[in-house]
Write a protein that holds these residues in place. Sequence first.
Motif, PDB file in Angstrom:
ATOM      1  N   GLY A  63       0.902  -1.185  -0.108  1.00 50.87           N
ATOM      2  CA  GLY A  63       0.041   0.019   0.016  1.00 50.87           C
ATOM      3  C   GLY A  63       0.884   1.247  -0.035  1.00 50.87           C
ATOM      4  O   GLY A  63       2.011   1.224  -0.272  1.00 50.87           O
ATOM      5  N   ASP A  64       0.068   2.366   0.556  1.00 51.06           N
ATOM      6  CA  ASP A  64       1.205   3.677   0.450  1.00 51.06           C
ATOM      7  C   ASP A  64       1.272   4.210   1.918  1.00 51.06           C
ATOM      8  O   ASP A  64       1.462   5.289   1.586  1.00 51.06           O
ATOM      9  N   MET A  65       1.058   3.182   2.819  1.00 47.49           N
ATOM     10  CA  MET A  65       1.385   3.953   4.126  1.00 47.49           C
ATOM     11  C   MET A  65       2.641   2.840   4.647  1.00 47.49           C
ATOM     12  O   MET A  65       2.674   1.731   3.969  1.00 47.49           O
ATOM     13  N   ASP A  66       3.488   3.198   5.621  1.00 50.54           N
ATOM     14  CA  ASP A  66       4.228   2.204   6.316  1.00 50.54           C
ATOM     15  C   ASP A  66       3.202   1.626   7.318  1.00 50.54           C
ATOM     16  O   ASP A  66       2.138   1.750   7.774  1.00 50.54           O
ATOM     17  N   ALA A  67       3.893   0.565   7.949  1.00 51.08           N
ATOM     18  CA  ALA A  67       3.112  -0.467   8.751  1.00 51.08           C
ATOM     19  C   ALA A  67       2.592   0.270  10.113  1.00 51.08           C
ATOM     20  O   ALA A  67       1.561  -0.003  10.529  1.00 51.08           O
ATOM     21  N   GLU A  68       3.367   1.330  10.602  1.00 49.72           N
ATOM     22  CA  GLU A  68       2.974   1.768  11.661  1.00 49.72           C
ATOM     23  C   GLU A  68       1.632   2.825  11.461  1.00 49.72           C
ATOM     24  O   GLU A  68       0.960   3.023  12.196  1.00 49.72           O
ATOM     25  N   GLU A  69       1.685   3.393  10.505  1.00 47.04           N
ATOM     26  CA  GLU A  69       0.522   4.117   9.830  1.00 47.04           C
ATOM     27  C   GLU A  69      -0.955   3.366   9.766  1.00 47.04           C
ATOM     28  O   GLU A  69      -1.861   3.492   9.979  1.00 47.04           O
ATOM     29  N   TYR A  70      -0.716   2.014   9.248  1.00 49.06           N
ATOM     30  CA  TYR A  70      -1.508   1.126   8.918  1.00 49.06           C
ATOM     31  C   TYR A  70      -1.990   0.521  10.178  1.00 49.06           C
ATOM     32  O   TYR A  70      -3.185   0.507  10.697  1.00 49.06           O
ATOM     33  N   CYS A 111      -5.781   1.140  11.517  1.00 51.73           N
ATOM     34  CA  CYS A 111      -6.597  -0.012  12.255  1.00 51.73           C
ATOM     35  C   CYS A 111      -7.283   0.442  13.602  1.00 51.73           C
ATOM     36  O   CYS A 111      -8.378   0.138  14.047  1.00 51.73           O
ATOM     37  N   LYS A 112      -6.371   0.770  14.347  1.00 49.82           N
ATOM     38  CA  LYS A 112      -6.741   1.014  15.959  1.00 49.82           C
ATOM     39  C   LYS A 112      -7.952   2.088  16.019  1.00 49.82           C
ATOM     40  O   LYS A 112      -8.725   1.860  16.696  1.00 49.82           O
ATOM     41  N   TYR A 113      -7.697   3.170  15.190  1.00 48.75           N
ATOM     42  CA  TYR A 113      -8.465   4.372  14.997  1.00 48.75           C
ATOM     43  C   TYR A 113      -9.876   3.820  14.711  1.00 48.75           C
ATOM     44  O   TYR A 113     -11.040   4.032  15.142  1.00 48.75           O
ATOM     45  N   HIS A 114      -9.913   3.242  13.297  1.00 41.39           N
ATOM     46  CA  HIS A 114     -11.168   2.753  12.750  1.00 41.39           C
ATOM     47  C   HIS A 114     -11.904   1.495  13.248  1.00 41.39           C
ATOM     48  O   HIS A 114     -13.117   1.545  13.171  1.00 41.39           O
ATOM     49  N   PHE A 115     -11.337   0.532  13.856  1.00 39.36           N
ATOM     50  CA  PHE A 115     -11.672  -0.832  14.391  1.00 39.36           C
ATOM     51  C   PHE A 115     -11.773  -0.797  15.566  1.00 39.36           C
ATOM     52  O   PHE A 115     -12.644  -1.320  16.179  1.00 39.36           O
ATOM     53  N   GLY A 116     -10.586  -0.666  16.064  1.00 43.69           N
ATOM     54  CA  GLY A 116     -10.267  -0.933  17.618  1.00 43.69           C
ATOM     55  C   GLY A 116     -11.254  -0.147  18.470  1.00 43.69           C
ATOM     56  O   GLY A 116     -11.635  -0.520  19.535  1.00 43.69           O
ATOM     57  N   LEU A 117     -11.138   1.304  18.206  1.00 38.94           N
ATOM     58  CA  LEU A 117     -12.155   2.163  19.046  1.00 38.94           C
ATOM     59  C   LEU A 117     -13.441   2.026  19.021  1.00 38.94           C
ATOM     60  O   LEU A 117     -14.124   2.114  20.208  1.00 38.94           O
ATOM     61  N   ARG A 118     -13.823   1.615  17.628  1.00 35.68           N
ATOM     62  CA  ARG A 118     -15.273   1.153  17.490  1.00 35.68           C
ATOM     63  C   ARG A 118     -15.760   0.060  18.663  1.00 35.68           C
ATOM     64  O   ARG A 118     -16.812   0.195  19.532  1.00 35.68           O
ATOM     65  N   ILE A 119     -14.824  -0.919  18.574  1.00 38.47           N
ATOM     66  CA  ILE A 119     -15.117  -2.084  19.527  1.00 38.47           C
ATOM     67  C   ILE A 119     -15.245  -1.555  21.019  1.00 38.47           C
ATOM     68  O   ILE A 119     -16.116  -1.838  21.715  1.00 38.47           O
ATOM     69  N   TYR A 138      -8.879  14.731  12.371  1.00 39.54           N
ATOM     70  CA  TYR A 138      -8.729  13.216  11.898  1.00 39.54           C
ATOM     71  C   TYR A 138      -7.203  12.945  11.980  1.00 39.54           C
ATOM     72  O   TYR A 138      -6.728  11.971  12.351  1.00 39.54           O
ATOM     73  N   GLU A 139      -6.501  13.889  11.255  1.00 37.93           N
ATOM     74  CA  GLU A 139      -4.922  13.413  11.014  1.00 37.93           C
ATOM     75  C   GLU A 139      -4.316  13.267  12.494  1.00 37.93           C
ATOM     76  O   GLU A 139      -3.558  12.512  12.615  1.00 37.93           O
ATOM     77  N   GLN A 140      -4.692  14.305  13.312  1.00 38.25           N
ATOM     78  CA  GLN A 140      -4.119  14.218  14.714  1.00 38.25           C
ATOM     79  C   GLN A 140      -4.528  13.056  15.520  1.00 38.25           C
ATOM     80  O   GLN A 140      -3.760  12.503  16.304  1.00 38.25           O
ATOM     81  N   ARG A 141      -5.794  12.696  15.170  1.00 36.57           N
ATOM     82  CA  ARG A 141      -6.175  11.427  16.040  1.00 36.57           C
ATOM     83  C   ARG A 141      -5.404   9.952  15.371  1.00 36.57           C
ATOM     84  O   ARG A 141      -5.096   9.274  16.131  1.00 36.57           O
ATOM     85  N   LEU A 142      -5.485  10.029  13.906  1.00 40.18           N
ATOM     86  CA  LEU A 142      -4.418   9.125  13.458  1.00 40.18           C
ATOM     87  C   LEU A 142      -2.924   8.968  13.963  1.00 40.18           C
ATOM     88  O   LEU A 142      -2.419   8.005  14.520  1.00 40.18           O
ATOM     89  N   GLN A 175      -0.300   6.236  16.691  1.00 40.42           N
ATOM     90  CA  GLN A 175       0.801   5.824  16.428  1.00 40.42           C
ATOM     91  C   GLN A 175       1.841   5.821  17.100  1.00 40.42           C
ATOM     92  O   GLN A 175       1.848   6.734  18.255  1.00 40.42           O
ATOM     93  N   GLU A 176       3.156   5.235  17.194  1.00 37.01           N
ATOM     94  CA  GLU A 176       4.072   5.506  18.001  1.00 37.01           C
ATOM     95  C   GLU A 176       4.713   7.190  17.688  1.00 37.01           C
ATOM     96  O   GLU A 176       4.554   7.309  16.507  1.00 37.01           O
ATOM     97  N   PRO A 177       5.142   7.768  18.538  1.00 34.94           N
ATOM     98  CA  PRO A 177       5.449   7.480  19.867  1.00 34.94           C
ATOM     99  C   PRO A 177       4.491   7.519  20.880  1.00 34.94           C
ATOM    100  O   PRO A 177       4.755   7.465  22.218  1.00 34.94           O
ATOM    101  N   HIS A 178       3.100   8.050  20.299  1.00 35.13           N
ATOM    102  CA  HIS A 178       2.088   8.349  21.452  1.00 35.13           C
ATOM    103  C   HIS A 178       1.424   7.145  21.546  1.00 35.13           C
ATOM    104  O   HIS A 178       1.277   6.846  23.119  1.00 35.13           O
ATOM    105  N   ASP A 179       1.181   6.010  20.705  1.00 33.72           N
ATOM    106  CA  ASP A 179       0.553   4.860  20.943  1.00 33.72           C
ATOM    107  C   ASP A 179      -0.547   4.912  21.820  1.00 33.72           C
ATOM    108  O   ASP A 179      -0.672   4.178  22.929  1.00 33.72           O
TER     109      ASP A 179
END
Length: 167
Positions: free
Chosen positions: A68-75, A79-87, A108-112, A116-120
């Motif tokens: 894809g067009d993002m690195d692993a940490e961005e993905y 996923c955490k934002y779109h799927f994990g928070l929902r659950i 939205y950009e700040q939430r993403l 991610q690291e380093p905030h996680d």
Amino acid sequence: MSKPKQYVSRAGTLQEALATVAKLAGVVTEAIGRWGEVEIIVRKREKRRSWEQNKLQRLWCKEAATQGDMDAEEYRGYCKYHFGLRILCRDSETYRQACKQVLGGLTYEQRLLLMQEPHDYPVTRGMTTVQKREYLDLCWQHFTGLGFRLTDPNLKGMDPAQYKEAA
């Protein structure tokens, strides 16, 4: 005033439970001295997400990054934002309110970025194995729906016996 620390003990056998009970008098004495009143709760322990589930999540993010067009940490953050928070927000009013307080005023950009690291921002580390299974299912559907090829969840790139609780 900050919330006092909770006393938590987990037991999976009668012997472990009896060892905990032996310590209970001292813990309760200290707690009453500190807080005045206490509440003692015994409940079924929900198993937290497994190391194997976490490893699978990381593997899929790495695999997505190669396609894809993002690195692993961005993905991972996506996923955490779109799927994990929902659950977690669906399953916990306390977590939902905390998310509103922390994430409410952010773009939205700040939430993403916060995911991610380093905030996680803590999302998947608080999940049960059942919640993490649902999360992995959503990640699988998302990535494969985009045409990404991921390690088969029935094989998971390792001994299938290690992933009994995974999606």
